[in-house]
Design a protein around this motif. Structure first.
Motif, PDB file in Angstrom:
ATOM      1  N   SER A 268       0.851  -1.190   0.000  1.00  0.00           N
ATOM      2  CA  SER A 268       0.000   0.000   0.000  1.00  0.00           C
ATOM      3  C   SER A 268       0.885   1.237   0.000  1.00  0.00           C
ATOM      4  O   SER A 268       1.820   1.342   0.802  1.00  0.00           O
ATOM      5  N   PHE A 270       0.952   5.508   0.108  1.00  0.00           N
ATOM      6  CA  PHE A 270       0.179   6.638   0.612  1.00  0.00           C
ATOM      7  C   PHE A 270       0.946   7.943   0.396  1.00  0.00           C
ATOM      8  O   PHE A 270       2.178   7.971   0.398  1.00  0.00           O
ATOM      9  N   HIS A 280      -4.419   6.941  -1.225  1.00  0.00           N
ATOM     10  CA  HIS A 280      -3.979   5.552  -1.089  1.00  0.00           C
ATOM     11  C   HIS A 280      -4.097   4.822  -2.427  1.00  0.00           C
ATOM     12  O   HIS A 280      -5.100   4.926  -3.115  1.00  0.00           O
ATOM     13  N   TYR A 282      -2.829   0.756  -4.013  1.00  0.00           N
ATOM     14  CA  TYR A 282      -2.266  -0.505  -3.538  1.00  0.00           C
ATOM     15  C   TYR A 282      -2.037  -1.495  -4.678  1.00  0.00           C
ATOM     16  O   TYR A 282      -2.674  -1.449  -5.728  1.00  0.00           O
ATOM     17  N   TRP A 291      -6.102   5.643  -7.325  1.00  0.00           N
ATOM     18  CA  TRP A 291      -6.032   6.121  -5.954  1.00  0.00           C
ATOM     19  C   TRP A 291      -7.418   6.263  -5.298  1.00  0.00           C
ATOM     20  O   TRP A 291      -8.391   6.558  -5.986  1.00  0.00           O
ATOM     21  N   CYS A 304       2.770   4.786   7.790  1.00  0.00           N
ATOM     22  CA  CYS A 304       1.880   3.626   7.848  1.00  0.00           C
ATOM     23  C   CYS A 304       2.681   2.357   8.063  1.00  0.00           C
ATOM     24  O   CYS A 304       3.840   2.258   7.656  1.00  0.00           O
ATOM     25  N   CYS A 314      -2.258   3.926   9.872  1.00  0.00           N
ATOM     26  CA  CYS A 314      -1.645   5.139   9.330  1.00  0.00           C
ATOM     27  C   CYS A 314      -1.733   6.271  10.349  1.00  0.00           C
ATOM     28  O   CYS A 314      -2.765   6.435  11.022  1.00  0.00           O
TER      29      CYS A 314
END
Length: 336
Positions: A268, A270, A280, A282, A291, A304, A314
């Protein structure tokens, strides 16, 4: 020319928390040989383990305040060495390294480690109840290291270098911990501990406008992310043999990125978006998804971590969207 620093640890052996590699250290590891640049690969869904959930908006809890009144003067750092345990670090007013633990459903309260920090800290657990923290210190452009042996913190150790960003830390295999920074030429540099000594500094090129962020999604693997000169995020991968070339990951980021691996071949990514919210994206084992906007109105780069499969926590400094006042550290968690 590579500078080798021998910094010997005097208690437990230096074995990372999630170590899976058992072979002896090799001089070919992590870039000591001539770099061979190759395109980043996208991975194979067949390598993905059964039972890992896709991250989805519905899996996230609400933002909540981290207890304990503290004036944070940096982005936070978070690491873990046990299930449902979080170790949170931040630079406090005056430059002290502050540390708080979440375990057993309770927060410990903030503890002052001192140190006179000139940057945000970066911490990584490399064994149960063993952690390393890195930072720049006041009056120095070198990277400094302190570590927890299960009972007490060591003295600060000077790893050298000329850093122009806070560091990033990652543990990526047996007897391994690495630290990454932006150098005076805005390129990414790396030092790492090979089980016996510190090796530094390795030039990874790039044009960085942020602190790096790195994670290990599997045995002898490291993935690093940075913000480039156009505010887009870029990735470089150590695949166990060599480093890939930098790969464009998109998004207009207004902070340094952070990255966490929440299972084998799961990542993930961020960053704070141009709306001030936590964004975010992933990797689900075969492709990148996102996102998504996780809100938060954050005032710092996020931090995170994952303490196990299908978990993410996070942290960031929060700001009141109406009055623009500091809300202290805030946290949002995902459970798959």
């Amino acid at each position: 020319m590579l500078l080798v620093l021998a910094l010997w640890f005097t208690s437990a052996s230096f074995v990372p928390l999630h170590a899976r590699v058992t072979r002896s250290p090799s001089s070919a590891d992590m870039g000591l040989t001539t770099l061979v640049l190759m395109p980043a690969t996208t991975g194979d869904a067949a390598d993905s383990p059964v039972g890992l959930s896709p991250v989805a908006q519905s899996g996230w809890g609400n933002w909540e305040a981290v207890p304990g009144a503290v004036l944070a003067t940096s982005a936070p750092s978070v690491t873990t060495w046990s299930r449902d345990r979080l170790e949170v670090f931040v630079r406090g007013d005056g430059g002290a390294l502050l540390w708080q633990t979440f375990a057993g459903g309770k927060w410990s309260g903030w503890r002052n480690i001192g140190g006179g920090l000139a940057s945000a800290p970066a911490c990584a657990a490399w064994e149960q109840n063993r952690m390393s923290c890195f930072a720049l210190r006041q009056g120095s452009s070198a990277v400094w290291h302190i570590w927890w042996n299960g009972e007490r913190w060591s003295e600060w150790q000077n790893l050298g270098g000329i850093a122009t960003s806070a560091p990033a830390a990652v543990s990526w295999g047996a007897q391994r911990v690495a630290v990454f920074v932006r150098g005076s030429d805005n390129k990414m540099y790396q030092a790492y501990y090979d089980g016996q000594r510190w090796i530094s500094w390795i030039n990874h090129e790039g044009i960085l406008t942020s602190v790096p962020a790195c994670t290990s999604p599997g045995d002898n693997q490291v993935q690093c992310f940075v913000r480039g000169s156009n505010n887009r995020l870029y990735r470089r991968v150590w695949n166990g043999i060599q480093w890939t070339i930098w790969e464009d990951m998109g998004v207009n980021a207004t902070s340094a990125p952070t990255v966490a691996s929440w299972g084998p071949n799961r990542i993930s990514l961020f960053a704070r978006g141009d709306n001030g919210n936590l964004l975010h994206r992933y990797w689900d084992g075969s492709r990148w998804i996102g996102w998504e906007d996780l809100g938060g109105n954050i005032a710092s780069s996020p931090a995170c971590v994952s303490w196990g499969a299908n978990s993410l926590d996070c942290f960031a400094r929060g700001v009141d969207p109406v009055f623009n006042t500091d809300q202290g550290l805030i946290r949002r968690s995902w459970r798959g």
